[in-house]
Design a protein around this motif. Structure first.
Motif, PDB file in Angstrom:
ATOM      1  N   TRP A  61      29.363 116.714  19.817  1.00  0.00           N
ATOM      2  CA  TRP A  61      28.755 115.807  18.851  1.00  0.00           C
ATOM      3  C   TRP A  61      28.628 116.480  17.488  1.00  0.00           C
ATOM      4  N   LEU A  62      28.232 117.747  17.501  1.00  0.00           N
ATOM      5  CA  LEU A  62      28.052 118.498  16.260  1.00  0.00           C
ATOM      6  C   LEU A  62      29.348 118.593  15.473  1.00  0.00           C
ATOM      7  N   VAL A  63      30.447 118.856  16.137  1.00  0.00           N
ATOM      8  CA  VAL A  63      31.740 118.987  15.458  1.00  0.00           C
ATOM      9  C   VAL A  63      32.141 117.660  14.813  1.00  0.00           C
ATOM     10  N   LEU A  64      32.017 116.578  15.549  1.00  0.00           N
ATOM     11  CA  LEU A  64      32.484 115.297  15.011  1.00  0.00           C
ATOM     12  C   LEU A  64      31.573 114.745  13.914  1.00  0.00           C
ATOM     13  N   LEU A  65      30.274 114.850  14.090  1.00  0.00           N
ATOM     14  CA  LEU A  65      29.384 114.394  13.017  1.00  0.00           C
ATOM     15  C   LEU A  65      29.370 115.379  11.861  1.00  0.00           C
ATOM     16  N   LEU A 116      38.297 106.367  27.504  1.00  0.00           N
ATOM     17  CA  LEU A 116      37.316 107.369  27.938  1.00  0.00           C
ATOM     18  C   LEU A 116      35.920 106.760  28.048  1.00  0.00           C
ATOM     19  N   ILE A 117      35.556 105.959  27.079  1.00  0.00           N
ATOM     20  CA  ILE A 117      34.233 105.335  27.098  1.00  0.00           C
ATOM     21  C   ILE A 117      34.130 104.369  28.272  1.00  0.00           C
ATOM     22  N   ARG A 118      35.179 103.597  28.497  1.00  0.00           N
ATOM     23  CA  ARG A 118      35.171 102.678  29.649  1.00  0.00           C
ATOM     24  C   ARG A 118      35.044 103.439  30.967  1.00  0.00           C
ATOM     25  N   LEU A 119      35.737 104.548  31.075  1.00  0.00           N
ATOM     26  CA  LEU A 119      35.639 105.383  32.270  1.00  0.00           C
ATOM     27  C   LEU A 119      34.252 106.014  32.372  1.00  0.00           C
ATOM     28  N   GLY A 120      33.713 106.414  31.240  1.00  0.00           N
ATOM     29  CA  GLY A 120      32.406 107.053  31.211  1.00  0.00           C
ATOM     30  C   GLY A 120      31.252 106.144  31.597  1.00  0.00           C
ATOM     31  N   VAL A 121      31.475 104.837  31.549  1.00  0.00           N
ATOM     32  CA  VAL A 121      30.438 103.896  31.985  1.00  0.00           C
ATOM     33  C   VAL A 121      30.152 104.076  33.477  1.00  0.00           C
ATOM     34  N   HIS A 122      31.144 104.487  34.224  1.00  0.00           N
ATOM     35  CA  HIS A 122      31.016 104.626  35.677  1.00  0.00           C
ATOM     36  C   HIS A 122      30.827 106.069  36.131  1.00  0.00           C
ATOM     37  N   VAL A 130      23.839 112.726  32.852  1.00  0.00           N
ATOM     38  CA  VAL A 130      23.941 111.884  31.658  1.00  0.00           C
ATOM     39  C   VAL A 130      25.163 110.992  31.807  1.00  0.00           C
ATOM     40  N   PRO A 131      25.059 109.706  31.479  1.00  0.00           N
ATOM     41  CA  PRO A 131      26.258 108.863  31.522  1.00  0.00           C
ATOM     42  C   PRO A 131      27.290 109.380  30.513  1.00  0.00           C
ATOM     43  N   LEU A 132      28.517 109.516  30.949  1.00  0.00           N
ATOM     44  CA  LEU A 132      29.528 110.130  30.094  1.00  0.00           C
ATOM     45  C   LEU A 132      29.952 109.253  28.926  1.00  0.00           C
ATOM     46  N   TRP A 133      29.651 107.956  28.966  1.00  0.00           N
ATOM     47  CA  TRP A 133      29.953 107.128  27.802  1.00  0.00           C
ATOM     48  C   TRP A 133      29.149 107.613  26.594  1.00  0.00           C
ATOM     49  N   ALA A 134      27.962 108.167  26.847  1.00  0.00           N
ATOM     50  CA  ALA A 134      27.135 108.678  25.753  1.00  0.00           C
ATOM     51  C   ALA A 134      27.763 109.927  25.140  1.00  0.00           C
ATOM     52  N   VAL A 135      28.442 110.698  25.949  1.00  0.00           N
ATOM     53  CA  VAL A 135      29.124 111.883  25.441  1.00  0.00           C
ATOM     54  C   VAL A 135      30.382 111.465  24.685  1.00  0.00           C
ATOM     55  N   TYR A 136      31.177 110.598  25.279  1.00  0.00           N
ATOM     56  CA  TYR A 136      32.428 110.159  24.661  1.00  0.00           C
ATOM     57  C   TYR A 136      32.204 109.273  23.441  1.00  0.00           C
ATOM     58  N   GLY A 137      31.025 108.740  23.297  1.00  0.00           N
ATOM     59  CA  GLY A 137      30.717 107.876  22.160  1.00  0.00           C
ATOM     60  C   GLY A 137      30.806 108.584  20.827  1.00  0.00           C
ATOM     61  N   CYS A 138      30.773 109.910  20.849  1.00  0.00           N
ATOM     62  CA  CYS A 138      30.880 110.656  19.592  1.00  0.00           C
ATOM     63  C   CYS A 138      32.261 110.497  18.963  1.00  0.00           C
TER      64      CYS A 138
END
Length: 173
Positions: A61-65, A116-122, A130-138
């Motif tokens: 998250w730090l790198v992308l933001l 990735l976000i769609r996969l991270g929902v599951h 932590v749900p991985l969609w929250a990680v991939y959301g960056c």
């Protein structure tokens, strides 16, 4: 330096402050997690997997933001020796072309993150749950913020596309 005016610039300045604050918090959390993980490993002979996972996610998250924050402050490395020698018309064209190529990359990154976000929902992360969609959301969020700052940068530097801008002087204005 041109002063910002209007609600749009007020929103951009607020977004910049928010993103800078988030980057600072992410960095502090990442450093705390790393120190905890190293300390627990060497002082207590105990591995904290969740601290490693937390620091990794904070770093992503730090790198992308942070890339967007760097774009806002004109802190990205650039080779602008040749474009700086161009006339204003051609310097503007070069600036827009560079922005278009960068926008293409950012669009591909954001579009590529959708599966990735769609996969991270599951899925959840192994150590923290932590749900991985929250990680991939960056990925799309970071791409959007970098793109926004890129557009602002091109607009702000329209009169001198490749001139040096002092980031500290701009922050003061």
């Amino acid at each position: 330096m041109r002063q910002y005016s209007g609600i749009c610039w007020w929103c951009i300045d607020g977004l910049r402050r928010l993103m800078s604050g988030i980057v600072i918090v992410l960095f502090c959390v990442m450093m705390g997690a790393v120190l905890l993980q190293v300390g627990s490993r060497y002082l207590m002979d105990y591995t904290t997997a969740w601290a490693t996972e937390l620091s990794t996610y904070c770093q992503v998250w730090l790198v992308l933001l942070g890339a967007g924050v760097a774009m806002a402050r004109n802190q990205h490395m650039a080779i602008d020796f040749l474009p700086a020698m161009l006339s204003l018309r051609y310097a503007r064209i070069a600036s827009v072309l560079v922005a278009c190529v960068t926008m293409g990359f950012l669009a591909a990154m954001a579009y590529g993150s959708i599966p990735l976000i769609r996969l991270g929902v599951h899925q959840v992360s192994p150590a923290m749950g932590v749900p991985l969609w929250a990680v991939y959301g960056c990925l799309p969020l970071g791409a959007f913020y970098i793109a926004l700052e890129l557009v602002v940068s091109v607009a702000r530097r329209w009169d001198e596309p490749f001139a040096q801008i002092d980031a500290q002087a701009e922050d003061a204005s």
